[in-house]
Scaffold this active site. Structure first.
Site, PDB file in Angstrom:
ATOM      1  N   HIS A  38      49.146  78.995  75.307  1.00  0.00           N
ATOM      2  CA  HIS A  38      48.721  78.085  74.227  1.00  0.00           C
ATOM      3  C   HIS A  38      47.256  78.413  73.907  1.00  0.00           C
ATOM      4  CE1 HIS A  38      47.420  74.205  72.500  1.00  0.00           C
ATOM      5  NE2 HIS A  38      48.694  73.942  72.283  1.00  0.00           N
ATOM      6  N   ASP A  86      47.658  76.286  83.728  1.00  0.00           N
ATOM      7  CA  ASP A  86      47.887  75.265  82.702  1.00  0.00           C
ATOM      8  C   ASP A  86      49.243  74.613  82.994  1.00  0.00           C
ATOM      9  OD1 ASP A  86      48.519  73.790  80.477  1.00  0.00           O
ATOM     10  OD2 ASP A  86      47.989  75.339  79.012  1.00  0.00           O
ATOM     11  N   GLN A 104      53.087  71.916  80.429  1.00  0.00           N
ATOM     12  CA  GLN A 104      54.542  71.889  80.175  1.00  0.00           C
ATOM     13  C   GLN A 104      55.346  71.901  81.465  1.00  0.00           C
ATOM     14  OE1 GLN A 104      55.819  71.408  77.238  1.00  0.00           O
ATOM     15  NE2 GLN A 104      54.112  71.882  75.881  1.00  0.00           N
ATOM     16  N   LYS A 122      52.343  64.490  77.186  1.00  0.00           N
ATOM     17  CA  LYS A 122      53.626  65.209  77.264  1.00  0.00           C
ATOM     18  C   LYS A 122      54.436  64.719  78.466  1.00  0.00           C
ATOM     19  CE  LYS A 122      51.418  69.345  75.385  1.00  0.00           C
ATOM     20  NZ  LYS A 122      51.799  69.356  73.980  1.00  0.00           N
ATOM     21  N   CYS A 155      50.728  76.780  68.283  1.00  0.00           N
ATOM     22  CA  CYS A 155      49.413  77.073  68.878  1.00  0.00           C
ATOM     23  C   CYS A 155      49.508  78.259  69.836  1.00  0.00           C
ATOM     24  CB  CYS A 155      48.832  75.857  69.601  1.00  0.00           C
ATOM     25  SG  CYS A 155      48.586  74.457  68.525  1.00  0.00           S
TER      26      CYS A 155
HETATM   27  N1  PLP Z   1      48.703  73.968  77.002  1.00  0.00           N
HETATM   28  C1  PLP Z   1      50.007  73.930  76.704  1.00  0.00           C
HETATM   29  C2  PLP Z   1      50.960  74.851  77.418  1.00  0.00           C
HETATM   30  C3  PLP Z   1      50.476  73.054  75.713  1.00  0.00           C
HETATM   31  O1  PLP Z   1      51.776  73.030  75.399  1.00  0.00           O
HETATM   32  C4  PLP Z   1      49.551  72.204  75.058  1.00  0.00           C
HETATM   33  C5  PLP Z   1      50.008  71.296  73.974  1.00  0.00           C
HETATM   34  O2  PLP Z   1      50.858  71.645  73.184  1.00  0.00           O
HETATM   35  C6  PLP Z   1      48.208  72.259  75.433  1.00  0.00           C
HETATM   36  C7  PLP Z   1      47.826  73.157  76.399  1.00  0.00           C
HETATM   37  C8  PLP Z   1      47.186  71.375  74.789  1.00  0.00           C
HETATM   38  O3  PLP Z   1      47.326  70.088  75.216  1.00  0.00           O
HETATM   39  P1  PLP Z   1      46.408  68.918  74.592  1.00  0.00           P
HETATM   40  O4  PLP Z   1      46.424  69.124  73.112  1.00  0.00           O
HETATM   41  O5  PLP Z   1      47.079  67.670  74.992  1.00  0.00           O
HETATM   42  O6  PLP Z   1      45.053  69.062  75.158  1.00  0.00           O
END
Ligand code: PLP
Length: 414
Positions: A131, A208, A211, A234, A372
């Site tokens: 992401h 990260d 997910q 999420k 993203c």
């Molecule tokens: N990392 C991953 C794998 C994601 O799916 C997302 C959100 O779609 C994010 C980071 C960003 O999360 P946030 O916008 O809640 O900070």
């Protein structure tokens, strides 16, 4: 032909759905099929009520008040830290920094951990499937420090080339990053193996977990990483909540990122001293009500249990994949052996965005776009995919409704 009636749900999904008020609403006159869970999850009434209760009964600021309400608000906020520490098996609650989400947590590591130590010629390793939140903060600090960002490749199935990742852990790499689960492909990465390789080379690893935590139990000690970041929205919790877990040695060495109230020991114009971690990184008034909801979300997962969640989600993924594979001209993007219930796909002759818009009119919420993850779209040579991302409260019947809607809207576009 596979058929939902042939398979019994692994647990009482209807009873669980009754906890989620939003799932019973209609959209465009049709029963909602919510398959956009990787974007944000719906919230059970237990979470909604915890937020509501906070404002009705306990609202006050944290740590600043000695009165009863202040103590209650502080205990709700600090209770969420305890809950998160247990949720990811952190060795200490003091290693849990409460943030507004993953983006905040990664930026905290980028500016507080990486930037002060990066020198020209250094590198940060990430992967093609990340992401943007696990790419762009590294690019920003690399630009400032003269370092570079390298990306480990994946294969057509959407699996990380782990050997290549490990080969790329060269001496100039000062920090390695990887997503636990891809938000586009659903791929589960072998974090333990990567962490072992990083440790051998003395390279800290950031994972990260955005997910991963909605789908599987996470144990940061067993994973063996240095940093683990999570976003609350999420995983059933309110928006604007999240966590950075980091090893104590890193948090002790990191300078504060934001300055202000709550993060200090003593402020003088001749020099300010800071609170110990994690409070050193929590300047200003936090999302107290949100974290009251976060604690309730974690309770909810604990009550259901990840064994039951995983069984049901695996059945959903298998069934949805099989149903989608029956559709001529449909191409699934991301066929890793180890996957969470996220299915990206393309349909010949139809734009992903047009399909998503028409599906919405059928009551089906899916996401279309780049998710993203531009570098991943570039790898597959596509501008966008359609993504159906499922959660434990989804049903096999909803998969049928989704597939029926997809076949219907496809006809409209042909
Ligand atoms: N990392 C991953 C794998 C994601 O799916 C997302 C959100 O779609 C994010 C980071 C960003 O999360 P946030 O916008 O809640 O900070």
């Amino acid at each position: 032909m596979t058929d939902s009636t042939a398979r019994a749900p692994a647990f009482d999904v209807q009873r669980i759905r009754a906890d989620f008020p939003l799932l019973s609403r209609q959209v465009h006159g049709k029963p909602l099929v919510y398959f956009d869970n990787a974007n944000t999850s719906q919230k059970p009434r237990q979470v909604i009520e915890a937020v509501d209760r906070h404002y009705r009964e306990h609202n006050a600021n944290v740590a600043r008040a000695v009165h009863q309400l202040g103590e209650e608000a502080t205990s709700a906020y600090e209770g969420a830290r305890d809950a998160l520490a247990r949720f990811v098996n952190a060795p200490s609650r003091n290693e849990v920094v409460l943030t507004s989400g993953t983006t905040h947590a990664v930026n905290l590591v980028a500016y507080s951990y990486a930037l002060p130590m990066l020198k020209p010629g250094d590198a940060i390793l990430t992967t093609v499937m990340e992401h943007h939140a696990n790419i762009v903060p590294w690019q920003l600090v690399a630009t400032r420090s003269g370092a570079t960002v390298k990306a480990a490749p994946i294969d057509e199935r959407g699996e990380l080339l782990v050997e290549r990742y490990i080969e790329m852990l060269t001496p100039e790499v000062k920090l390695a990053c990887v997503t636990h689960v891809s938000n586009v492909l659903g791929t589960v990465n072998p974090v333990r193996e990567i962490a072992r390789a990083c440790r051998k080379r003395g390279i800290p690893l950031l994972v990260d977990g955005s997910q991963a935590v909605p789908h599987r139990p996470v144990d940061v000690q067993a994973l063996g990483c240095d940093f683990y970041v999570v976003t609350g929205h999420k995983m059933l919790a309110p928006t604007g909540t999240g966590m950075l877990w980091a090893k104590k040695e890193h948090l002790d060495a990191m300078p504060p990122f934001f300055g202000g109230g709550e993060m200090i020991r003593e402020v003088k114009f001749s020099g300010t001293t800071f609170a110990d971690p994690p409070h050193k990184f929590e300047a200003g008034t936090p999302n107290i009500a949100g974290f009251a909801g976060m604690a309730a979300a974690i309770d909810y997962y604990r009550t259901l249990g990840f064994d039951a969640i995983r069984r049901h989600e695996a059945a959903l993924l298998e069934y949805a994949t099989a149903r989608l594979r029956e559709i001529p001209g449909l191409r699934i993007i991301g066929e890793a052996a180890d996957k969470e219930p996220v299915i990206s796909f393309l349909l010949d002759g139809a734009q992903a965005t047009d399909l998503a818009t028409l599906l919405d009119l059928q009551g089906v919420a899916v996401r279309s776009g780049h998710h993203c993850a531009h570098p991943l779209m570039q790898f597959y040579g596509v501008p966008a995919t359609l993504r159906a991302s499922l959660a434990f409260y989804n049903t096999l019947e909803e998969v049928d409704a989704f597939v029926a809607a997809l076949l219907k809207v496809r006809k409209l576009l042909m």
